[in-house]
Scaffold this active site. Structure first.
Site, short mmCIF file in Angstrom:
data_model
loop_
_atom_site.label_atom_id
_atom_site.label_comp_id
_atom_site.label_asym_id
_atom_site.label_seq_id
_atom_site.Cartn_x
_atom_site.Cartn_y
_atom_site.Cartn_z
N ASP A 42 0.83 -1.21 0.00
CA ASP A 42 0.00 0.00 0.00
C ASP A 42 0.86 1.26 0.00
O ASP A 42 0.53 2.25 -0.65
CB ASP A 42 -0.93 0.02 1.22
CG ASP A 42 -2.02 -1.03 1.10
OD1 ASP A 42 -2.23 -1.52 -0.03
OD2 ASP A 42 -2.64 -1.37 2.12
N LEU A 88 -20.12 -25.00 -24.07
CA LEU A 88 -19.63 -26.38 -24.17
C LEU A 88 -20.79 -27.36 -24.08
O LEU A 88 -21.75 -27.13 -23.35
CB LEU A 88 -18.67 -26.68 -23.02
CG LEU A 88 -17.35 -25.93 -23.00
CD1 LEU A 88 -16.65 -26.09 -21.65
CD2 LEU A 88 -16.44 -26.44 -24.12
N GLU A 122 -8.95 -29.60 -17.79
CA GLU A 122 -8.96 -28.45 -16.87
C GLU A 122 -10.19 -28.53 -15.98
O GLU A 122 -11.17 -29.14 -16.35
CB GLU A 122 -9.09 -27.13 -17.67
CG GLU A 122 -8.00 -26.89 -18.66
CD GLU A 122 -8.38 -25.84 -19.70
OE1 GLU A 122 -9.45 -25.19 -19.57
OE2 GLU A 122 -7.60 -25.68 -20.65
N LYS A 124 -13.66 -27.09 -14.60
CA LYS A 124 -14.66 -26.16 -15.11
C LYS A 124 -15.07 -25.27 -13.94
O LYS A 124 -15.76 -25.70 -13.03
CB LYS A 124 -15.87 -26.90 -15.65
CG LYS A 124 -16.89 -25.97 -16.29
CD LYS A 124 -17.93 -26.76 -17.07
CE LYS A 124 -18.81 -25.87 -17.92
NZ LYS A 124 -19.64 -24.99 -17.13
N CYS A 441 -33.13 -35.10 30.77
CA CYS A 441 -33.55 -35.23 29.37
C CYS A 441 -32.95 -36.49 28.72
O CYS A 441 -31.74 -36.69 28.74
CB CYS A 441 -33.09 -33.99 28.62
SG CYS A 441 -33.53 -34.01 26.89
S1 IVH Z 1 -13.80 -23.39 -22.65
C1 IVH Z 1 -15.12 -23.12 -26.72
N1 IVH Z 1 -12.80 -23.95 -20.29
O1 IVH Z 1 -18.09 -22.97 -19.08
C2 IVH Z 1 -14.74 -23.25 -25.33
N2 IVH Z 1 -14.96 -22.97 -20.39
O2 IVH Z 1 -20.27 -24.20 -20.65
C3 IVH Z 1 -15.56 -22.44 -24.45
N3 IVH Z 1 -15.96 -22.56 -18.20
O3 IVH Z 1 -18.92 -20.23 -21.08
C4 IVH Z 1 -15.19 -22.41 -23.06
N4 IVH Z 1 -14.28 -23.31 -16.99
O4 IVH Z 1 -17.90 -19.81 -18.77
C5 IVH Z 1 -13.85 -23.45 -20.97
N5 IVH Z 1 -11.76 -24.46 -18.29
C6 IVH Z 1 -12.81 -23.96 -18.96
C7 IVH Z 1 -13.95 -23.47 -18.30
C8 IVH Z 1 -15.01 -22.97 -19.06
C9 IVH Z 1 -15.49 -22.76 -16.97
C10 IVH Z 1 -17.30 -22.00 -18.49
C11 IVH Z 1 -17.27 -20.85 -19.44
C12 IVH Z 1 -18.11 -21.26 -20.61
C13 IVH Z 1 -18.94 -22.35 -20.02
C14 IVH Z 1 -19.33 -23.33 -21.11
#
Ligand code: IVH
Length: 685
Positions: A42, A88, A122, A124, A441
């Protein structure tokens, strides 16, 4: 143009500060490995801001001081995505994943069994998709996904997110780079935010995803800045540049090297087997992650192959989201009941219309405590979100207020214990409601007996937890006084109990009847009445009757007894059920020398504090403690300036060292014994 004096120096200093701040920002947000304490960071920011105020011509939009500062908007502008933001397809079963892999291989002509596709796997993340546009390494624009073609311009807001760099690091980034990723909130950030919302009387968010979405779509960037948002990149959109990566996993590495956050869990795997292994490992780690995820994503790793596969409708053919079973579902509250725990705490439980959450049918969920019920305002007839994570007991997360039928009543707080009908007590400042009838109790039966028999209470040797379970489950003992009605024949037929141990137990029960008032008080298991308080009460009042009759005000006069203990003690003795058990105990022969109270100050060792350490030969530490206390001394657990004597047996350790350091008198065993004898023989003047 002539430069004002100092401008050149200032320019260098500003430059150096920005580099330093960017570096530390990156360590903090992206590498999770901060080097500087927050206060020091800061200070750097303040120095930079001061210079920029003095030399406004040096101010630039990508200065780290410029994350917040934009004025609130009236509405968000629109942004057309040059490349659509796709979504997806989902896979829910292993079969779905293997079908996906088969389709990929067929399209790519990789039909032999040993030809495995390389996938980037990865997590999600459960947040919302965002696109960040960098030109010349500078953050130019941020947009939501919107309908995939047109999103909202949230540039001012994304600039406030600490882990989104305003300038990319290094010099290998492409001239134009659109980074795509997820804005999300950690579980901890979410909990903290909801706590603040509650304190300010603001609306609570149902889950981290909603909180992230609500925080990002704020017209006032100051609000967004105050919310704990994170960004994790998982891909790119428009890119213009040379020497670009050819595999998805290499892109992730490149993004990381330019200062963006990328998932630490991301991995390259091979074939369906690799994908499923990743899925299971990530699933096992899921509840321990700092943020919520709702699946794994598998992407064909070679960009050339991705191109070949293309996409259909709104989703690519080269990627799929493999979902985990949902942890949250909607259902209806059929009733709200109160369960009594073994220590008398009443826990509200929602009876639910059965619903399958993550593959398990849930028909009850905890509401934790009364404050939670009131905070969430859950009512019978409400539609609620229930959540089940791992082995944790399902809980009611929140109420969907919009679905509340007309005329539902708010929850009635219990006034009597649902198990034994005794009065319940809610102490000011505590969120628990408790049944007062600890001795009576049925819900608290086993715990009450265990405590009653414990070493520092009536010390009934041989009466352990297993035996207590048997005695209660066989219906031989309901309340502690029933213990004294047991006979050898009853005991001897119990499992793992022979004639000899039955005999021993009966003897131990006989011994336990001779006790002290302090021990007896402690054995009753009154909340907040530990050994020390029991002793104080015994000394102050002298007789049990006096304690039973004491009003809350009178209890408050006793040293060391505060309002919370006073109300528990008064409520305990006011409960007729408890009094009944006590009188049966006395009839059974439980007794103690009841003398008129001897005020503490007149005892020979009153006002002296002792600490015991090491092993004594002629008496145990408990015995030494009791003898000292009987003479009015206080026995403390640790040495401090307030200690008068440290009694050091053999193998005394750090306490002895500390006493010597503080110059406190040290007694050996002989010294202690002679002091005890002397004190007993010569009361002080
Ligand atoms: S790839 C064409 N990778 O999931 C590829 N999406 O259902 C498009 N999301 O809109 C996305 N983790 O908000 C991708 N490792 C990841 C993700 C991811 C979360 C979300 C993203 C997307 C949605 C699709």
């Amino acid at each position: 143009m002539t430069q004002s004096p100092g401008l050149k120096d200032a320019q260098q200093r500003v430059q150096a500060l920005r580099e330093q701040i960017d570096y530390h920002n990156h360590r903090y947000y992206v590498l999770d490995d901060p080097l500087l304490p927050d206060a020091e960071y800061d200070r750097l920011l303040q120095q930079l801001a001061a210079l920029e105020r003095q030399f406004p011509q040096l101010l630039t939009a990508d200065s780290p001081t410029q994350r917040v500062g934009a004025q609130p908007l009236k509405e968000f502008g629109e942004i057309r995505h040059q490349l659509p933001m796709l979504s997806l397809d989902n896979a829910f079963t292993e079969q779905d994943v293997s079908d996906f892999d088969r389709r990929v291989r067929e399209r790519l002509g990789l039909t032999a069994d040993d030809e495995q596709v390389e996938y980037a796997a990865e997590p999600k993340l459960d947040g919302l998709a965002v696109s960040l546009l960098y030109e010349g390494g500078r953050l130019l624009r941020g947009a939501t996904r919107g309908d995939g073609s047109i999103g909202e311009d949230i540039t001012q807001n994304v600039r406030t997110i600490g882990c989104i760099p305003l300038r990319l690091r290094g010099n290998t980034f492409p001239a134009v780079l659109e980074v795509r990723g997820e804005v999300y909130m950690t579980r901890e950030g979410f909990a903290r935010l909801n706590q603040q919302q509650q304190q300010h009387g603001d609306k609570l968010f149902a889950n981290p995803r909603n909180a992230a979405a609500g925080s990002l779509r704020q017209l006032d960037p100051q609000v967004t800045a105050s919310r704990p948002l994170m960004f994790c990149s998982y891909g790119v959109g428009v890119v213009e540049g040379k020497y670009l990566p050819t595999r998805h996993s290499d892109w992730l590495g490149a993004l990381r090297s330019w200062g963006l956050r990328v998932s630490e869990q991301a991995q390259v795997v091979h074939g369906v087997r690799g994908c499923l292994q990743f899925y299971h490992a990530l699933g096992a780690a899921r509840d321990g992650l700092a943020y919520q995820i709702d699946g794994a994503v598998y992407k064909v790793n070679e960009l050339a192959l991705q191109q070949q596969l293309g996409f259909v409708a709104r989703a690519p053919r080269w990627a799929i989201a493999h979902k985990y079973p949902a942890q949250e579902e909607l259902t209806e509250v059929l009733d709200i009941e109160w369960q009594v725990g073994r220590t008398g705490t009443l826990t509200p439980v929602a009876r639910l219309a059965p619903v399958s959450v993550g593959g398990v049918t849930v028909s009850n969920a905890t509401l934790h405590n009364i404050d939670e019920v009131l905070r969430k305002d859950v009512r019978v007839g409400d539609t609620v979100i229930v959540r089940r994570a791992g082995d944790v007991i399902p809980e009611v997360v929140s109420v969907i207020k919009e679905r509340r039928p007309a005329k539902v009543l708010s929850v009635k707080l219990p006034v009597v214990c649902p198990v034994c009908g005794s009065e319940v007590l809610r102490v000011d400042g505590e969120s628990a409601i408790r049944c007062n009838a600890g001795l009576f109790c049925p819900a608290q039966r086993k715990e009450a007996i265990r405590h009653f028999a414990s070493r520092r209470a009536l010390d009934i040797e041989g009466l352990g937890e297993k035996l207590i379970d048997q005695l209660v489950d066989e219906g031989l003992v309901q309340h502690v006084d029933d213990l004294y009605q047991l006979d050898i024949e009853q005991l001897a037929v119990l499992q793992r109990m022979g004639e000899k141990s039955a005999q021993n137990l009966i003897e131990a029960l006989g011994h336990s009847k001779q006790t002290t008032l302090a021990r007896f008080l402690y054995s009753l298991g009154i909340r907040e009445v530990g050994e020390a308080t029991a002793r104080t009460l015994a000394e102050h009042f002298g007789t049990l009757q006096a304690i039973i009759e004491a009003s809350e005000d009178e209890l408050l006069q006793v040293p060391d007894i505060g309002p919370v203990s006073a109300s528990y003690i008064a409520a305990f003795f006011a409960e007729p059920h408890n009094r009944q058990v006590i009188s049966k105990l006395r009839k059974a022969g439980v007794s103690w020398p009841e003398e008129a109270s001897a005020p503490r100050a007149s005892l020979p060792l009153s006002g002296k504090t002792f600490v015991l350490t090491g092993t004594l030969q002629s008496l145990t530490r408990d015995q030494a403690r009791e003898r000292l206390q009987a003479l009015g001394a206080k026995v403390a657990g640790s040495v401090s300036a307030k200690t008068d004597y440290v009694v050091a047996g053999s193998d005394a350790g750090t306490k002895l060292a500390k006493a010597q350091q503080l110059g406190i008198a040290v007694l050996d065993e002989a010294g202690l014994l002679s002091m005890l004898d002397n004190a007993a023989a010569h009361p002080p003047q």
